[in-house]
Each structure stands twice: as C-alpha cells, then as structure tokens.
Enzyme design. Structure first.
Site, PDB file in Angstrom:
ATOM      1  N   HIS A  53      52.545  19.136  46.436  1.00  0.00           N
ATOM      2  CA  HIS A  53      51.103  19.467  47.149  1.00  0.00           C
ATOM      3  C   HIS A  53      50.936  18.851  48.144  1.00  0.00           C
ATOM      4  O   HIS A  53      51.668  18.040  48.617  1.00  0.00           O
ATOM      5  CB  HIS A  53      50.339  18.892  45.894  1.00  0.00           C
ATOM      6  CG  HIS A  53      48.832  19.376  45.769  1.00  0.00           C
ATOM      7  ND1 HIS A  53      47.735  18.878  46.731  1.00  0.00           N
ATOM      8  CD2 HIS A  53      48.365  20.332  45.362  1.00  0.00           C
ATOM      9  CE1 HIS A  53      46.763  19.600  46.653  1.00  0.00           C
ATOM     10  NE2 HIS A  53      46.962  20.281  45.592  1.00  0.00           N
TER      11      HIS A  53
ATOM     12  N   ASP B 165      49.419  24.032  38.344  1.00  0.00           N
ATOM     13  CA  ASP B 165      50.256  25.379  38.066  1.00  0.00           C
ATOM     14  C   ASP B 165      51.349  25.116  37.044  1.00  0.00           C
ATOM     15  O   ASP B 165      51.542  25.898  36.448  1.00  0.00           O
ATOM     16  CB  ASP B 165      50.378  26.393  39.114  1.00  0.00           C
ATOM     17  CG  ASP B 165      49.158  26.725  39.816  1.00  0.00           C
ATOM     18  OD1 ASP B 165      48.405  27.313  39.439  1.00  0.00           O
ATOM     19  OD2 ASP B 165      49.400  26.629  41.153  1.00  0.00           O
TER      20      ASP B 165
HETATM   21  N1  COA Z   1      60.139  23.075  45.496  1.00  0.00           N
HETATM   22  C1  COA Z   1      61.001  22.713  46.427  1.00  0.00           C
HETATM   23  N2  COA Z   1      61.009  21.914  47.642  1.00  0.00           N
HETATM   24  C2  COA Z   1      59.580  21.726  47.656  1.00  0.00           C
HETATM   25  C3  COA Z   1      58.677  22.119  47.091  1.00  0.00           C
HETATM   26  C4  COA Z   1      59.126  23.036  45.968  1.00  0.00           C
HETATM   27  N3  COA Z   1      57.855  23.395  44.972  1.00  0.00           N
HETATM   28  N4  COA Z   1      57.419  21.804  47.519  1.00  0.00           N
HETATM   29  C5  COA Z   1      57.589  21.063  48.733  1.00  0.00           C
HETATM   30  N5  COA Z   1      58.891  21.065  48.922  1.00  0.00           N
HETATM   31  C6  COA Z   1      59.815  20.488  50.201  1.00  0.00           C
HETATM   32  C7  COA Z   1      59.851  21.435  51.167  1.00  0.00           C
HETATM   33  O1  COA Z   1      60.647  22.222  51.199  1.00  0.00           O
HETATM   34  C8  COA Z   1      59.634  20.663  52.538  1.00  0.00           C
HETATM   35  O2  COA Z   1      61.018  19.828  52.378  1.00  0.00           O
HETATM   36  P1  COA Z   1      61.604  19.274  53.813  1.00  0.00           P
HETATM   37  O3  COA Z   1      60.972  18.267  54.300  1.00  0.00           O
HETATM   38  O4  COA Z   1      63.103  18.857  53.315  1.00  0.00           O
HETATM   39  O5  COA Z   1      61.947  20.654  54.632  1.00  0.00           O
HETATM   40  C9  COA Z   1      58.812  19.307  52.032  1.00  0.00           C
HETATM   41  O6  COA Z   1      58.803  19.316  50.569  1.00  0.00           O
HETATM   42  C10 COA Z   1      57.459  19.782  52.236  1.00  0.00           C
HETATM   43  O7  COA Z   1      57.000  20.985  51.971  1.00  0.00           O
HETATM   44  P2  COA Z   1      56.038  21.709  52.430  1.00  0.00           P
HETATM   45  O8  COA Z   1      56.267  23.328  51.819  1.00  0.00           O
HETATM   46  O9  COA Z   1      55.993  21.654  53.884  1.00  0.00           O
HETATM   47  O10 COA Z   1      54.551  21.211  51.933  1.00  0.00           O
HETATM   48  P3  COA Z   1      53.157  22.007  52.183  1.00  0.00           P
HETATM   49  O11 COA Z   1      52.409  20.785  52.090  1.00  0.00           O
HETATM   50  O12 COA Z   1      53.369  23.050  53.325  1.00  0.00           O
HETATM   51  O13 COA Z   1      53.052  23.024  50.693  1.00  0.00           O
HETATM   52  C11 COA Z   1      52.799  23.487  48.731  1.00  0.00           C
HETATM   53  C12 COA Z   1      52.591  22.372  49.716  1.00  0.00           C
HETATM   54  C13 COA Z   1      52.139  23.282  47.322  1.00  0.00           C
HETATM   55  C14 COA Z   1      52.760  25.157  49.141  1.00  0.00           C
HETATM   56  C15 COA Z   1      54.473  23.350  48.268  1.00  0.00           C
HETATM   57  O14 COA Z   1      54.559  22.279  47.661  1.00  0.00           O
HETATM   58  C16 COA Z   1      55.010  24.592  47.466  1.00  0.00           C
HETATM   59  O15 COA Z   1      55.187  25.671  48.159  1.00  0.00           O
HETATM   60  N6  COA Z   1      55.025  24.415  46.169  1.00  0.00           N
HETATM   61  C17 COA Z   1      55.548  25.468  45.267  1.00  0.00           C
HETATM   62  C18 COA Z   1      54.136  26.492  45.124  1.00  0.00           C
HETATM   63  C19 COA Z   1      53.183  26.061  44.322  1.00  0.00           C
HETATM   64  O16 COA Z   1      53.470  25.378  43.129  1.00  0.00           O
HETATM   65  N7  COA Z   1      51.973  26.297  44.610  1.00  0.00           N
HETATM   66  C20 COA Z   1      50.796  25.693  44.085  1.00  0.00           C
HETATM   67  C21 COA Z   1      50.005  24.732  44.720  1.00  0.00           C
HETATM   68  S1  COA Z   1      48.719  23.953  43.705  1.00  0.00           S
END
Ligand code: COA
Length: 378
Positions: free
Chosen positions: A264, A315
């Site tokens: 998140h 989720d």
């Molecule tokens: N699975 C694997 N790695 C994840 C992850 C996941 N669900 N969520 C974050 N990470 C990792 C990223 O790869 C990144 O790693 P790194 O620093 O080694 O490159 C780090 O954690 C930061 O992630 P990032 O995508 O930049 O975070 P964000 O704040 O931009 O995105 C979300 C937040 C929720 C979009 C992201 O965690 C995600 O895509 N989760 C899966 C989708 C999901 O469940 N969405 C519902 C949100 S309520």
C-alpha cells in the site's frame, strides 16, 4: 524559439506525499483509518452501510428518524426505469463487468432530470439515486448475462440484503448479509485513493456528478486499485494448492512481479481493513468447505511480510470473503464500486464546496527547437 522553459518543480512520481487538498471525509493515521472522526473498527462493528453513507455525506451520524428516512429513500431509488433496463439489455455482456458498469452509469444520466444541474440540492438528489442504483445495475448485469429476470429491490430491506437477493434471485443468508454489509462499510471511503482523486479531478472542472462517478469507475477498474480483489482470486486459483503458495511468492518476487492484494502507498504497518477481513475469510472459507483458500492466503501474507516487509491491503482477504459468499469473481470489483460510491460522492460534494480546478505541471523531458517541414521533405 531558442530555449524551452523548463518547469523546475520537484517531480513526485505517483504524487507520493503530495497533499492535493484539505479534506474532512476520511483520513489515515499510521494504521488507523477514520471516517468523519470515527475509526473503521468502530463503524465496522456497530454501524450499517446506509448509516456510514449518511455520515460520509453529512459529517455527522443521523438521528433514528433521519436514518429511517434515508434508508427508505435509498430503497425506493433502487428500482431501475424499465426503459433504461431495456437499453441495458442491448449492451453486449461479453466484456468485463466494470466496463459494462462504466457504460451503464454513464447511460443512467440520460434518465436523470437533474443530470446537468450542479446545485447542492440537485447533487443530493443525484447522490441518492446513483448510490441506490449502483447495486441494482451490477446485479442487472449478472441477471442479463445469465438470461434471468432483472429483479427489483424489496421494500424494507437493506442495501446489502437487496444486493445479495438481486444478484442470486433468492433470499440471502442472514450471516452473509451481515458480513457483506460490513464489507460495504470497510470499502466506503479511503482518503485520496486513485478513484476518489479521479472523482475530484473531474468535479474540479465543474463537470456533473455522473461524469465524476464514471471517471471514478474507470480508475477503480485497474488492477493496481480496485481490480486487485479479482486478481487475488485468479492468483489463488493459479497457485492451486497450499504446498505451492510460498514458492509462488518467492518466484513472483524474483521475477519482480506484483503479488496482488499486497502492499500500500500509505499504510506501512498494515491496513486495518485487512485485519478485519482476514477473520471473515477464515470464517467463510471454513463455512463453504474450502479452508485451504484461507490457509493459502495466510501463507502468502506471511511470506510477503518475511520476504519483502509488505502487508495485505483491503483487496487481499476480501477476495476469499466474496468467494465464500458465492459471488462470481468478476463481480468483486463492481462490488467495490457499489460501496465506494458513498465516498466518491462525499469527495465530489467537498470538492464542489471549495473548488479550484486541478491543473498540475509536467516537467519537460521532450525535444526542443524542431522546425516543421512538409511531409515530402521528412
Ligand atoms: N508485490 C510485490 N512487490 C511489491 C508489491 C506487491 N504487491 N507492492 C509493492 N511492491 C514492491 C515494489 O516492487 C517496489 O519494490 P522495489 O523497491 O524493490 O522496486 C516496492 O515494493 C514499492 O512498490 P511501489 O509499486 O513503488 O509502491 P506504490 O506505492 O507505487 O504502489 C500499490 C502501491 C498498492 C499499487 C502496490 O503495492 C501494488 O501494486 N500492489 C498490488 C496491487 C494491489 O493490491 N492494489 C490494491 C491497492 S489497495
């Protein structure tokens, strides 16, 4: 032109940490989520979706009679105009239900006499109609694609009860209705999430409420936002057995793939909604004789925490909760919309009240000083 003016503000990719507006609707502090001053745990344990909707829109809890009137108003407005249903029946159903919902909500504005009236009173009337009809539209999709009759809501029943009734065509189990109502409360709002922000951006041009909700549905549809709940179920089906769960996570991490329902932007110590849903998931998967779905989920959750320090979001466990209620997987994200519309509308109302159009800048990284030439000289 010899120079390009470069805007030199700091770039916050994904607007992380950017405070885009003031809000009194909902807020996250640490791992606490509050709606209008009440914690999500308090509301989930004691309130109803209708009461929470009133709270989000009015900044206070309703009196007993106000709540009764509000519930009746919502209930009356759940019925869809037969002429509208006729048009819905002409739409192809071999699309994602969120795409169908996006079209259906846009279409709904053609039956709304207040569609272009942005006054506060008209917005309140539209807010009731849109919120009441969202569940009826989603369940109409399920009925139409299965060639069943589109049912009307029954009077005197809650929105949660009626959603389950109209979805399946039979009177729902009381335990499911209670849990479903709590799920609606848990999803009703979440500060400046992607779809609430989309609502506010559209509202900020002084566009109408239906347009703002259509923007929000489009934003919610994506797998990084509301679309994640459906993807969690797809992932569990792909993993298949408990024994493969840990290795699945490790493989996903080494391939730099996202594990759906985990992580998140704001919560770093856990999402309080996931903690509540985890218990429901355990309860419901046991009830339907598929406890392995919960065990697999818990293993993924634990492995992600150990390997990457990331925790489940709303989720993750809602997927197995909805599955446990017998809801089709592709209806999970539309259900998110059925609930989140309460928050979208609260944000739209707040935006209309103290509006300034959203118009950020981009930092220029493109070409400069090019001279146009006719096509034959390129
Ligand atoms: N699975 C694997 N790695 C994840 C992850 C996941 N669900 N969520 C974050 N990470 C990792 C990223 O790869 C990144 O790693 P790194 O620093 O080694 O490159 C780090 O954690 C930061 O992630 P990032 O995508 O930049 O975070 P964000 O704040 O931009 O995105 C979300 C937040 C929720 C979009 C992201 O965690 C995600 O895509 N989760 C899966 C989708 C999901 O469940 N969405 C519902 C949100 S309520």
């Amino acid at each position: 032109m010899s120079e390009v003016n470069i805007y030199e503000g700091a770039v916050d990719k994904g607007l992380e940490g950017v405070v885009a507006c003031t809000t009194a609707v909902s807020f996250i502090v640490g791992n606490t989520l509050i709606y209008r001053g009440y914690t999500i745990e308090d509301l989930a344990a004691k309130s109803t979706f209708e009461e929470v909707t009133f709270l989000l829109w009015n900044d206070r809890l309703p009196s007993k009679s106000e709540l009764e009137n509000f519930k009746n108003d919502l209930n009356k407005n759940m019925t869809l105009d037969p002429a509208y249903v006729q048009v819905l029946k002409t739409l192809p159903t071999n699309v994602h239900p969120m795409a169908w919902l996006r079209t259906a909500v846009s279409l709904l504005s053609h039956w709304d006499g207040d569609a272009n009236d942005n006054s506060h009173d008209a917005n309140l009337r539209k807010a009731i109609r849109l919120t009441a009809k969202m569940g009826s539209i989603v369940t109409a999709f399920e009925a139409i694609r299965n060639k069943r009759e589109v049912l009307n809501a029954k009077p005197g029943q809650s929105m949660a009860w009626n959603f389950m009734y109209m979805l399946k065509g039979t009177e729902p189990d009381a335990e499911f209705v209670k849990l479903f109502d709590t799920c609606l409360i848990l999803h009703a709002d979440h500060e400046l999430n992607c779809s609430a922000f989309a609502t506010r951006v559209t509202t900020s041009s002084l566009s109408d409420l239906h347009s703002a909700v259509v923007s929000a549905i489009g934003a919610l549809k994506g797998p990084l936002h509301g679309g994640a709940n459906e993807q969690v179920m797809v992932m569990l089906a792909k993993i298949g057995t408990i024994e493969k769960a840990q290795q699945f996570v490790k493989d996903a991490l080494s391939a730099k793939e996202k594990v759906m329902g985990i992580g998140h932007r704001v919560y770093k110590d856990g999402d309080p909604r996931a903690a509540i849903l985890r218990k429901f998931s355990e309860q419901l998967t046991k009830k339907i004789g598929k406890p392995e779905l919960y065990t697999m989920s818990a293993l993924i959750d634990d492995t992600m925490q150990k390997e990457k320090g990331l925790m489940p979001n709303v989720d993750f466990y809602s997927a197995t909760v909805y599955h446990g209620m017998g809801i089709p997987t592709d209806i999970f994200t539309p259900i998110f919309a059925v609930s989140r519309i309460a928050g979208w509308i609260a944000h739209a109302m707040e935006q209309y009240e103290k509006n300034r159009i959203y118009r950020p800048r981009g930092q220029w990284i493109g070409k400069a000083n090019l001279t146009w030439k006719p096509a034959e000289q390129r």
